[in-house]
Design a protein around this motif. Structure first.
Motif, PDB file in Angstrom:
ATOM      1  N   VAL A 101       0.641  -1.243   0.034  1.00 28.16           N
ATOM      2  CA  VAL A 101       0.152   0.012   0.126  1.00 28.16           C
ATOM      3  C   VAL A 101       0.771   1.354  -0.045  1.00 28.16           C
ATOM      4  O   VAL A 101       0.585   2.164  -0.773  1.00 28.16           O
ATOM      5  CB  VAL A 101      -0.860   0.028   1.129  1.00 28.16           C
ATOM      6  CG1 VAL A 101      -1.733   1.491   1.458  1.00 28.16           C
ATOM      7  CG2 VAL A 101      -1.846  -1.016   1.113  1.00 28.16           C
ATOM      8  N   ILE A 102       1.952   1.416   0.680  1.00 30.36           N
ATOM      9  CA  ILE A 102       2.710   2.422   0.944  1.00 30.36           C
ATOM     10  C   ILE A 102       3.598   2.583  -0.535  1.00 30.36           C
ATOM     11  O   ILE A 102       3.498   3.738  -0.808  1.00 30.36           O
ATOM     12  CB  ILE A 102       3.960   2.258   2.020  1.00 30.36           C
ATOM     13  CG1 ILE A 102       3.137   2.531   3.341  1.00 30.36           C
ATOM     14  CG2 ILE A 102       4.983   3.135   1.782  1.00 30.36           C
ATOM     15  CD1 ILE A 102       4.095   1.915   4.641  1.00 30.36           C
ATOM     16  N   GLN A 103       3.971   1.562  -1.140  1.00 26.18           N
ATOM     17  CA  GLN A 103       4.461   1.658  -2.527  1.00 26.18           C
ATOM     18  C   GLN A 103       3.751   2.070  -3.410  1.00 26.18           C
ATOM     19  O   GLN A 103       4.024   2.860  -4.358  1.00 26.18           O
ATOM     20  CB  GLN A 103       5.137   0.193  -2.780  1.00 26.18           C
ATOM     21  CG  GLN A 103       6.263  -0.304  -2.114  1.00 26.18           C
ATOM     22  CD  GLN A 103       6.746  -1.632  -2.353  1.00 26.18           C
ATOM     23  OE1 GLN A 103       5.838  -2.327  -2.877  1.00 26.18           O
ATOM     24  NE2 GLN A 103       7.833  -2.056  -1.991  1.00 26.18           N
ATOM     25  N   ILE A 104       2.167   1.546  -3.358  1.00 24.24           N
ATOM     26  CA  ILE A 104       1.565   2.233  -4.641  1.00 24.24           C
ATOM     27  C   ILE A 104       1.118   3.589  -4.083  1.00 24.24           C
ATOM     28  O   ILE A 104       0.907   4.330  -5.079  1.00 24.24           O
ATOM     29  CB  ILE A 104       0.043   1.278  -4.271  1.00 24.24           C
ATOM     30  CG1 ILE A 104       0.294   0.015  -4.902  1.00 24.24           C
ATOM     31  CG2 ILE A 104      -1.013   2.008  -5.311  1.00 24.24           C
ATOM     32  CD1 ILE A 104      -0.709  -0.990  -4.631  1.00 24.24           C
ATOM     33  N   LEU A 124       4.616   5.255 -13.254  1.00 24.48           N
ATOM     34  CA  LEU A 124       4.013   4.105 -13.719  1.00 24.48           C
ATOM     35  C   LEU A 124       4.245   2.830 -13.721  1.00 24.48           C
ATOM     36  O   LEU A 124       3.814   1.702 -13.229  1.00 24.48           O
ATOM     37  CB  LEU A 124       3.333   4.587 -15.284  1.00 24.48           C
ATOM     38  CG  LEU A 124       2.489   5.729 -15.752  1.00 24.48           C
ATOM     39  CD1 LEU A 124       2.349   6.099 -16.895  1.00 24.48           C
ATOM     40  CD2 LEU A 124       1.261   5.484 -14.736  1.00 24.48           C
ATOM     41  N   ASP A 125       5.850   2.910 -14.076  1.00 21.61           N
ATOM     42  CA  ASP A 125       6.443   1.388 -13.830  1.00 21.61           C
ATOM     43  C   ASP A 125       6.479   1.190 -12.269  1.00 21.61           C
ATOM     44  O   ASP A 125       6.369  -0.416 -11.971  1.00 21.61           O
ATOM     45  CB  ASP A 125       7.802   1.625 -14.230  1.00 21.61           C
ATOM     46  CG  ASP A 125       8.137   1.594 -15.816  1.00 21.61           C
ATOM     47  OD1 ASP A 125       7.044   1.292 -16.622  1.00 21.61           O
ATOM     48  OD2 ASP A 125       9.166   2.007 -16.279  1.00 21.61           O
ATOM     49  N   ALA A 150       5.052  -2.378 -10.632  1.00 23.87           N
ATOM     50  CA  ALA A 150       5.758  -3.072  -9.965  1.00 23.87           C
ATOM     51  C   ALA A 150       5.136  -3.587  -8.583  1.00 23.87           C
ATOM     52  O   ALA A 150       5.267  -4.753  -7.963  1.00 23.87           O
ATOM     53  CB  ALA A 150       7.242  -2.835  -9.652  1.00 23.87           C
ATOM     54  N   ALA A 151       4.666  -2.510  -7.881  1.00 23.10           N
ATOM     55  CA  ALA A 151       4.049  -2.543  -6.637  1.00 23.10           C
ATOM     56  C   ALA A 151       2.808  -3.546  -6.532  1.00 23.10           C
ATOM     57  O   ALA A 151       2.417  -4.193  -5.668  1.00 23.10           O
ATOM     58  CB  ALA A 151       3.781  -1.172  -5.886  1.00 23.10           C
ATOM     59  N   THR A 152       2.162  -3.492  -7.819  1.00 21.56           N
ATOM     60  CA  THR A 152       0.725  -4.120  -7.797  1.00 21.56           C
ATOM     61  C   THR A 152       0.904  -5.540  -8.273  1.00 21.56           C
ATOM     62  O   THR A 152      -0.188  -6.325  -8.204  1.00 21.56           O
ATOM     63  CB  THR A 152      -0.336  -3.425  -8.708  1.00 21.56           C
ATOM     64  OG1 THR A 152       0.163  -3.196 -10.043  1.00 21.56           O
ATOM     65  CG2 THR A 152      -0.766  -2.110  -8.075  1.00 21.56           C
ATOM     66  N   GLU A 153       1.950  -6.030  -8.734  1.00 22.25           N
ATOM     67  CA  GLU A 153       2.191  -7.346  -9.080  1.00 22.25           C
ATOM     68  C   GLU A 153       1.749  -8.596  -7.958  1.00 22.25           C
ATOM     69  O   GLU A 153       0.895  -9.449  -8.099  1.00 22.25           O
ATOM     70  CB  GLU A 153       3.546  -7.697  -9.758  1.00 22.25           C
ATOM     71  CG  GLU A 153       3.758  -7.419 -11.190  1.00 22.25           C
ATOM     72  CD  GLU A 153       5.211  -7.673 -11.561  1.00 22.25           C
ATOM     73  OE1 GLU A 153       6.024  -8.424 -11.050  1.00 22.25           O
ATOM     74  OE2 GLU A 153       5.553  -7.256 -12.487  1.00 22.25           O
ATOM     75  N   LEU A 157      -3.576   0.119 -13.422  1.00 22.51           N
ATOM     76  CA  LEU A 157      -4.469  -1.162 -12.544  1.00 22.51           C
ATOM     77  C   LEU A 157      -5.202  -2.159 -13.284  1.00 22.51           C
ATOM     78  O   LEU A 157      -5.033  -3.291 -13.005  1.00 22.51           O
ATOM     79  CB  LEU A 157      -5.167  -0.525 -11.539  1.00 22.51           C
ATOM     80  CG  LEU A 157      -4.566   0.434 -10.377  1.00 22.51           C
ATOM     81  CD1 LEU A 157      -5.493   1.030  -9.327  1.00 22.51           C
ATOM     82  CD2 LEU A 157      -3.502  -0.481  -9.695  1.00 22.51           C
ATOM     83  N   ALA A 158      -5.702  -1.722 -14.541  1.00 24.00           N
ATOM     84  CA  ALA A 158      -6.375  -2.570 -15.364  1.00 24.00           C
ATOM     85  C   ALA A 158      -5.694  -3.272 -15.817  1.00 24.00           C
ATOM     86  O   ALA A 158      -5.574  -4.752 -16.059  1.00 24.00           O
ATOM     87  CB  ALA A 158      -7.246  -1.629 -16.370  1.00 24.00           C
ATOM     88  N   GLY A 159      -4.529  -2.815 -16.430  1.00 21.28           N
ATOM     89  CA  GLY A 159      -3.401  -3.461 -17.018  1.00 21.28           C
ATOM     90  C   GLY A 159      -2.598  -4.581 -16.475  1.00 21.28           C
ATOM     91  O   GLY A 159      -2.258  -5.482 -16.835  1.00 21.28           O
TER      92      GLY A 159
END
Length: 551
Positions: free
Chosen positions: A10-13, A150-151, A155-158, A204-206
């Motif tokens: 969450v912090i990274q996002i 964006l990168d 990375a954070a959402t993977e 996030l959709a991607g």
């Protein structure tokens, strides 16, 4: 997923989203600081037809990375009478398309683009002395940071893709599109950037975090939120500007709601916009804004006419509150606070002169006795304010001050004198010249009138910068202000030569209005010089100003 790991994600996002918001703002401020004056002229020249107006709005939004910034710029033109409200609405519809084009461009992934933009941007920013060139470097750095953010989000959402809790929330949003729509609208308004909001949702959709219907609803909601940002920022603007922004908000918001309900009824519609969720969402965003512009452009005048009926001018109340003076005699025993009071009064004085400058320029086209009388009355107020500031500072000097405060007091007195001379140039020169045009039934040549409009726009842009400098005492902006004086002097010389060229060609309008044209340019240059004096004390203190020129 463990709780500490979830908090870390969450912090990274959140950090990546914060960088995205800031980077978009960095690009916008770079364009505004470096190219505001040419862009103002470009926008005002788009009034010839609706398609040109929409195209200009689209181009401006691509450069500014924001349809909201375009709305604020255009509202100033509409308020001054330089653009019709319907033309302003056409520009805003084009700006909405431009904002959607920006998101398409920023979703391009090229590995070499980030280091290249950073290398060029930092080099240009650090090595260049020219303000406009430095802003090009700022824009490049901002673009690079957008791609970096964006990168970071990807990375954070993977790790969230396979998380059951995340999947449950996203499945819910995929079913409840109205909630997703509301989240998109609120988020776009909260971050004050529909571009940043759309980029986040599409990313996030991607990553398969957001299902396509939920991402589409959130992007449509961001369109409503983006329209509401402009409405809030221009809430205190004149009624003509508010009508324009309200019309855009109604069109954008109602259109987004209809599109959201259409997707809720027929989810298969998204399949026509691409092969994956990210492409479907971003293409829907562009298609929606293009369709809205094409459908609405032929009807901008009727739309404004209907809004004018519901948003009619209200008569002024019988009693109005007089402006309260900031010059508090009780604070003369506290020199620092008394100096601050004088500075506040000086800022108010500058704002009143800005209003006079905005009001006088349209009188060259259509004389209005009531407006002229208002300007003359305002000049008397300026004269009285100047006298009050001088007397207040004189009384303060009698109390005794430190050397620094004494110097600051002299600076404020000097600026007050300069601003008073700007008021004189408006009332005793420009107002008189506009009246002569009307009484003698004269008109400028088309080229000559455009030159005066463009020059007045440049001066007004510098006046706004001067008032900002007076408020924030920023040395970088003070340097930009003083440098703008030299640029304006060269522009005035160029326009004088252009005018003489028309005289040689024997243009009747130019011959008849020659003195008025030249004296107007000189008066505007005098106003600009008066306001540029605000930056001198700041640059003297920082060592950026020599006795005769910028170092």
């Amino acid at each position: 997923m463990s709780e500490p790991h979830a908090i870390q994600i969450v912090i990274q996002i959140a950090g990546a989203a914060a960088l995205l918001i800031w980077a978009v703002r960095l690009v916008r401020t770079g364009v505004e600081r470096g190219f505001a004056a040419p862009m103002r002229i470009w926008l005002r020249h788009s009034a010839r037809n609706r398609l040109l107006a929409a195209g200009t709005g689209m181009g401006a939004a691509v450069l500014l990375q924001s349809s909201t910034a375009v709305a604020v710029l255009v509202s100033n033109f509409v308020a001054k009478g330089g653009l019709a409200t319907a033309t302003g609405l056409a520009i805003l519809l084009g700006a909405d398309v431009g904002s959607a084009v920006v998101t398409q461009l920023l979703m391009v992934r090229q590995p070499l683009l980030i280091p290249l933009l950073l290398l060029l941007g930092v080099t240009v920013f650090l090595r260049s002395d020219a303000s406009s060139t430095r802003q090009v470097g700022r824009i490049m750095i901002g673009l690079a940071l957008i791609f970096v953010s964006l990168d970071m989000i990807r990375a954070a959402t993977e790790p969230m893709i396979s998380n059951p809790s995340t999947q449950a929330v996203m499945v819910y949003l995929g079913r409840d599109l109205l909630t997703a729509f509301a989240i998109g609208a609120v988020f776009a308004w909260a971050v004050h950037s529909s571009v940043a909001a759309v980029l986040l949702f599409v990313t996030l959709a991607g990553q398969s975090i957001l299902p396509a219907p939920a991402a589409a609803a959130m992007v449509l909601g961001a369109n409503l939120g983006g329209g509401f940002i402009a409405f809030v920022l221009t809430y205190s603007a004149p009624l003509a500007s508010k009508r324009m922004v309200m019309a855009n908000l109604i069109l954008r918001g109602s259109g987004a709601l209809l599109a959201m309900f259409a997707i809720a009824s027929m989810p298969a519609l998204l399949d026509h916009f691409g092969t994956n969720a990210a492409r479907q969402t971003i293409n829907l965003h562009l298609a929606f804004n293009v369709a809205l512009a094409l459908i609405s452009l032929p009807f901008v005048k009727p739309i404004i006419a209907v809004l004018s009926y519901f948003m009619a001018e209200k008569p002024d109340p019988n009693g109005t509150l007089d402006d309260a003076s900031a010059l508090d005699p009780a604070l003369l025993e506290k020199p620092q606070r008394a100096i601050d009071c004088a500075a506040r009064e000086l800022l108010s004085m500058g704002q009143k002169i800005e209003q006079m400058l905005i009001a006088v320029e349209p009188l060259y086209d259509n004389w209005n006795a009531a407006t002229a009388e208002m300007i003359a009355k305002q000049d008397k107020v300026i004269k009285q304010t100047h006298m009050d500031i001088k007397l207040y500072l004189a009384r303060l000097a009698q109390k005794g001050m430190s050397e620094d405060l004494s110097r600051r007091s002299m600076e404020l007195a000097s600026i007050a004198y300069s601003l008073d001379s700007a008021s004189d140039a408006i009332t005793r020169v420009m107002l008189d010249l506009a009246k002569r045009l009307d009484m003698q039934k004269l008109k400028f040549s088309e080229e000559g009138r455009e030159e005066i409009r463009d020059f007045a726009d440049r001066v007004h842009s510098n006046v706004q910068l001067a008032l900002n400098v007076m408020l924030n005492q920023n040395p970088a902006e003070a340097r930009e202000l003083v440098a703008a004086k030299e640029k304006l002097r060269k522009t005035e010389q160029k326009l004088q030569r252009s005018h003489i060229g028309r005289l040689r060609q024997g243009l009747v309008e130019s011959i008849e209005t020659s003195n008025i044209h030249q004296e107007t340019l000189r008066a505007l240059k005098q106003i600009n010089s008066a306001f540029s004096m605000i930056g001198h004390p700041i640059l003297l203190k920082s060592g950026d100003l020599l006795k005769s020129r910028l170092s």
